[in-house]
Structure formats: C-alpha cells, structure tokens
Design a protein around this motif. Structure first.
Motif, PDB file in Angstrom:
ATOM      1  N   LEU A 163       1.193  -1.184   0.539  1.00 31.24           N
ATOM      2  CA  LEU A 163       0.015  -0.276  -0.210  1.00 31.24           C
ATOM      3  C   LEU A 163       1.148   1.009  -0.255  1.00 31.24           C
ATOM      4  CD1 LEU A 163      -2.881  -1.187   2.598  1.00 31.24           C
ATOM      5  CD2 LEU A 163      -3.065  -1.125   0.311  1.00 31.24           C
ATOM      6  N   ARG A 164       0.131   2.450  -0.723  1.00 33.77           N
ATOM      7  CA  ARG A 164       1.295   3.575  -0.641  1.00 33.77           C
ATOM      8  C   ARG A 164       0.177   4.223   0.178  1.00 33.77           C
ATOM      9  NH1 ARG A 164      -1.258   2.854  -5.376  1.00 33.77           N
ATOM     10  NH2 ARG A 164      -2.103   5.256  -5.335  1.00 33.77           N
ATOM     11  N   VAL A 165       1.436   3.997   1.934  1.00 32.52           N
ATOM     12  CA  VAL A 165       0.881   5.500   3.397  1.00 32.52           C
ATOM     13  C   VAL A 165       1.279   6.833   2.619  1.00 32.52           C
ATOM     14  CG1 VAL A 165       0.596   5.014   5.283  1.00 32.52           C
ATOM     15  CG2 VAL A 165       0.568   3.128   4.462  1.00 32.52           C
ATOM     16  N   THR A 166       0.719   7.917   2.927  1.00 35.52           N
ATOM     17  CA  THR A 166       1.176   9.141   2.917  1.00 35.52           C
ATOM     18  C   THR A 166       0.741   9.281   4.634  1.00 35.52           C
ATOM     19  OG1 THR A 166       0.851   9.534   1.117  1.00 35.52           O
ATOM     20  CG2 THR A 166       0.619  11.281   2.359  1.00 35.52           C
ATOM     21  N   LEU A 167       1.620   9.795   5.439  1.00 41.10           N
ATOM     22  CA  LEU A 167       0.987  10.505   6.148  1.00 41.10           C
ATOM     23  C   LEU A 167       0.933  12.278   6.364  1.00 41.10           C
ATOM     24  CD1 LEU A 167       0.979  10.679   9.767  1.00 41.10           C
ATOM     25  CD2 LEU A 167       2.945  11.317   9.517  1.00 41.10           C
ATOM     26  N   ILE A 168      -0.225  12.932   6.512  1.00 40.63           N
ATOM     27  CA  ILE A 168      -0.812  14.171   6.744  1.00 40.63           C
ATOM     28  C   ILE A 168      -0.961  15.305   7.644  1.00 40.63           C
ATOM     29  CG2 ILE A 168      -1.741  15.840   5.254  1.00 40.63           C
ATOM     30  CD1 ILE A 168      -3.337  13.579   3.585  1.00 40.63           C
ATOM     31  N   GLY A 169      -0.099  15.765   7.485  1.00 41.05           N
ATOM     32  CA  GLY A 169       0.288  17.114   8.969  1.00 41.05           C
ATOM     33  C   GLY A 169       0.309  18.546   8.936  1.00 41.05           C
ATOM     34  N   ARG A 170      -0.299  19.320   9.834  1.00 44.10           N
ATOM     35  CA  ARG A 170       0.488  20.447   9.896  1.00 44.10           C
ATOM     36  C   ARG A 170       1.993  20.602  10.483  1.00 44.10           C
ATOM     37  NH1 ARG A 170      -3.311  24.744   9.360  1.00 44.10           N
ATOM     38  NH2 ARG A 170      -5.694  24.847   9.302  1.00 44.10           N
ATOM     39  N   HIS A 171       2.430  20.210  11.218  1.00 40.53           N
ATOM     40  CA  HIS A 171       3.214  19.800  12.182  1.00 40.53           C
ATOM     41  C   HIS A 171       3.894  18.521  11.457  1.00 40.53           C
ATOM     42  CE1 HIS A 171       1.833  23.652  14.144  1.00 40.53           C
ATOM     43  NE2 HIS A 171       0.616  22.342  14.420  1.00 40.53           N
ATOM     44  N   GLU A 172       5.768  18.472  11.450  1.00 31.12           N
ATOM     45  CA  GLU A 172       6.925  17.354  11.511  1.00 31.12           C
ATOM     46  C   GLU A 172       6.493  16.971  11.938  1.00 31.12           C
ATOM     47  OE1 GLU A 172      11.586  17.302  11.219  1.00 31.12           O
ATOM     48  OE2 GLU A 172      10.182  19.057  11.719  1.00 31.12           O
TER      49      GLU A 172
END
Length: 391
Positions: free
Chosen positions: A171-180
């Motif tokens: 699976l292609r997993v993307t972690l999205i967030g405002r901060h690092e």
C-alpha cells in the motif's frame, strides 16, 4: 442499617478502571458502593488501536473480569444525561442511577467534525470496532494495491502510519499533518523517527492543511488532492458534551474545570479525570495521554477515600517522563522529557525501545490486577519543585 456512600464512575477506559479498582481497595472495609458505567463490556486498549487497524489479533479483556473480586458493580449502558441537582445519571434514556460522588471519566474521541467529509469518509481509532472496519478495508486494498492517507502527524498518526506500512508493504501510505512528525521530540529522536518512516516507505506531507475528505481523496489548502482509497483520521479531539449540557463548569474545549484536587469547581461532588478534566500545573496544562490520565485516576481515588474518612484531599502533582512511539512491531523510539513534556537530550531507539514501549502499553492491565492487592504508585514524576506551588 449503615447507608453506603454511592460512587458512580462514568467510563471504563484507562482512567475510569484505575480509579474504580483503586477506590474499591481503599474503601474495602465498607462504607462505599461503587458502580462503573460503560457502553461496552469490552475493555479498550487505546494504546494498541493502531495494531488493531493493521489487522493484528489482540487479547480480548472483559470489564467484568477485570473488576472480579473488587465488589464493584458493572452497569453496561451509555450515560446520556447528568442531573447534578438530583445527583442522578440517565442511562440509555430509560434507566437512571443515583450518586453521592460522581467520577467523570468519559475521555475523548477523534474530532471528525472539524473538516467537511471526515465524519462520512474517514475511519478513526476510537474503539476496536471502528479500527476493525479500517483493518478490513486495508485487507481489501492490499490485494490490489491502493493509497492510504493518515491525517494527523501527531504520535497517534505516526504509530498508525508505521504500523500500516509495515503490515501492508504493497500500500502507498501518506502521512499528512500541519506539523513535522515528532516535532515535540529532540533532534536525535526526531531524526530517528523520520528515518524509520522513510525506511517503511511512508510519504510525508508536512505543513499541509486539510480542507475536505472525499471518498477517494483528501483535499489540501490550495486545491491539491491526495489520492486516498482509505483515510484514517487521527487529528484533533473532542470530549463528551454531557458535562456542559448538565451545567457543570467547563473550559473552552468542553473539559471540566477542576480545583487542585481534581474536583469540579462548580460541583464539588463531581471529580473529573483523564481527558475529561482541564488539569493545570505550575508549568502549564496537562494534555490527554495515558501517562497523565492514570495518575489523575489514582489521585482521585485517594482523594475520595480520604474524604470518606473526613480528611481533606491533597493537591495533584504530575510531571511527564517520556514520549514512547512504536514504529511498527520491530522498531520504536522513546524520547525522554522534562516534567513539562519538553525533550531531554536522551532517547532510546531500536530493540530496547520496542521492549520499553511494550512494557508501557501493557502496564495498565498489570496495574489493575496489582491494585486489587496493594496500593500502586502511578506517577513516575510529580513534576519537581514547580508543581509544589498552586497552579
């Protein structure tokens, strides 16, 4: 005939269970009747929900079994209203239970209302059922490949993204967030966390504001869309509205405003613990974690036991010690901290960190069993000199 003091604990999560079991022991010579109210009879290990989401089989723990031998009554049902004047809690709309002392331990859940579409198209880790549905969806995608988005780059999001990527490498997993990711860690711990996510193939989208969740994508500010066959929502929290609806004093986040002993300032017969309480120390406000929640539960049990003996409760003092983060089943990082949760220079990584994290995740259940026999110390730190002053 001796009239027992009626104590009702709302919520059987980490904090509610700790408070009830400890209180049962502290009042074992009589004088108190304790009832725990919870919608499910299954105990939820919130620290392991990312494992459930990755389709890992966990042991099932039943609340009545954990309470066995304590004399505590378990009432399965959902609290729907509180009447502080009558000192009653309405259960499922058709039943009610009276209390002399109420422990409010309803915790928090992911705030899927903050962004349009999150409540309809995103999964959460709030309980085993929702995490299990997400696991089923990942299993379907794994057969053909697909894109998974984890919204929220806090420690929960990091653990979930790592667990998913390790369990489903196709699976292609993307972690999205405002901060690092790992922003609250020291440089060494943060660098290790990033290397681990890179090794697992997790794509990072840092500084991205999510504006909408669609059935097949996550929209970012500026109009960009990130493909998403399954979206996991781990950002933002909300608490039960019951306290505010009952006229109990709450802060701007809906948390019960408490005094130094964790009693409600507006209704002293009500004690709030864990994520449900706005707890302040001299160095700042405590944020909701099991690390801080369990000590609030133990402290409240002690305060109530003292009050039943005619003694005053002592102020709550607490300081953070660590930020344990699993990075799949074979890696982890432990950032050690000052009392205010700012990072120290020292962190633990690799296999030793895995063992440490497993010890932390398994410690609540061990504490419950041990607390039936002895009084267990729950705070690794009381925060040092700063917390000796009133917050």
């Amino acid at each position: 005939m001796r009239i027992e003091h009626r104590i009702v604990v709302l919520g059987a999560g980490y904090t509610g269970m700790m408070c009830a079991i400890r209180l049962a022991r502290r009042t074992r010579r009589g004088g108190a009747a304790i009832t725990v109210v919870n919608p499910s009879d299954r105990f939820t290990e919130r620290l392991r929900m990312h494992q459930v989401a990755a389709a890992q089989e966990l042991a099932v723990h039943r609340i009545p079994d954990l309470l066995a031998g304590t004399g505590i009554t378990f009432l399965r049902g959902r609290a729907v209203a509180i009447d502080p004047e009558r000192r009653e809690v309405a259960i499922d709309g058709s039943r009610s239970i009276a209390y002399d002392t109420l422990v409010y331990a309803l915790g928090s859940s992911a705030d899927t209302r903050a962004v349009p579409g999150a409540d309809r198209h995103a999964y959460t880790l709030d309980d085993p059922r929702t995490a299990g549905r997400f696991a089923t969806r990942l299993g379907e995608l794994a057969a053909t490949g697909g894109a998974v988005t984890v919204c929220g780059a806090g420690l929960t999001g990091v653990e979930a993204a790592a667990e998913i990527a390790e369990s489903h490498p196709g699976l292609r997993v993307t972690l999205i967030g405002r901060h690092e990711p790992g922003a609250m860690m020291g440089a060494k711990g943060r660098a290790y966390l990033h290397r681990s996510l890179e090794r697992l193939g997790v794509t990072l989208r840092v500084g991205a504001a999510i504006t909408k969740v669609l059935p097949d994508a996550v929209e970012l500010a500026g109009g960009e869309s990130v493909p998403s066959d399954a979206c996991l929502w781990t950002t933002g929290v909300r608490v039960s509205p019951l306290a505010a609806e009952a006229g109990i004093a709450v802060d701007e986040h809906g948390l019960i405003v408490v005094d130094a002993t964790l009693r409600s300032r507006s209704h002293p017969e009500i004690h709030a613990i864990g994520d449900a309480a706005a707890v302040h120390q001299a160095w700042g406000r405590i944020h909701g974690t099991c690390q801080s929640g369990m000590p609030t539960a133990a402290h409240t049990a002690d305060v109530i036991a003292r009050q039943l003996r005619g003694k005053a409760g002592k102020p709550f003092r607490f300081g953070y010690v660590h930020q344990p983060v699993s990075l799949g089943r074979h890696d982890a990082v432990i950032q050690f901290t000052h009392a205010d949760d700012t990072p120290r220079r020292w962190c633990l990584t690799g296999k030793r960190a895995v063992a440490y994290k497993e010890m932390v995740s398994g410690s609540p259940l061990k504490a419950y069993r041990l607390s039936k026999r002895v009084t267990v110390g729950m705070s690794l730190s009381k925060g040092g000199r700063a917390t000796r002053k009133a917050a």
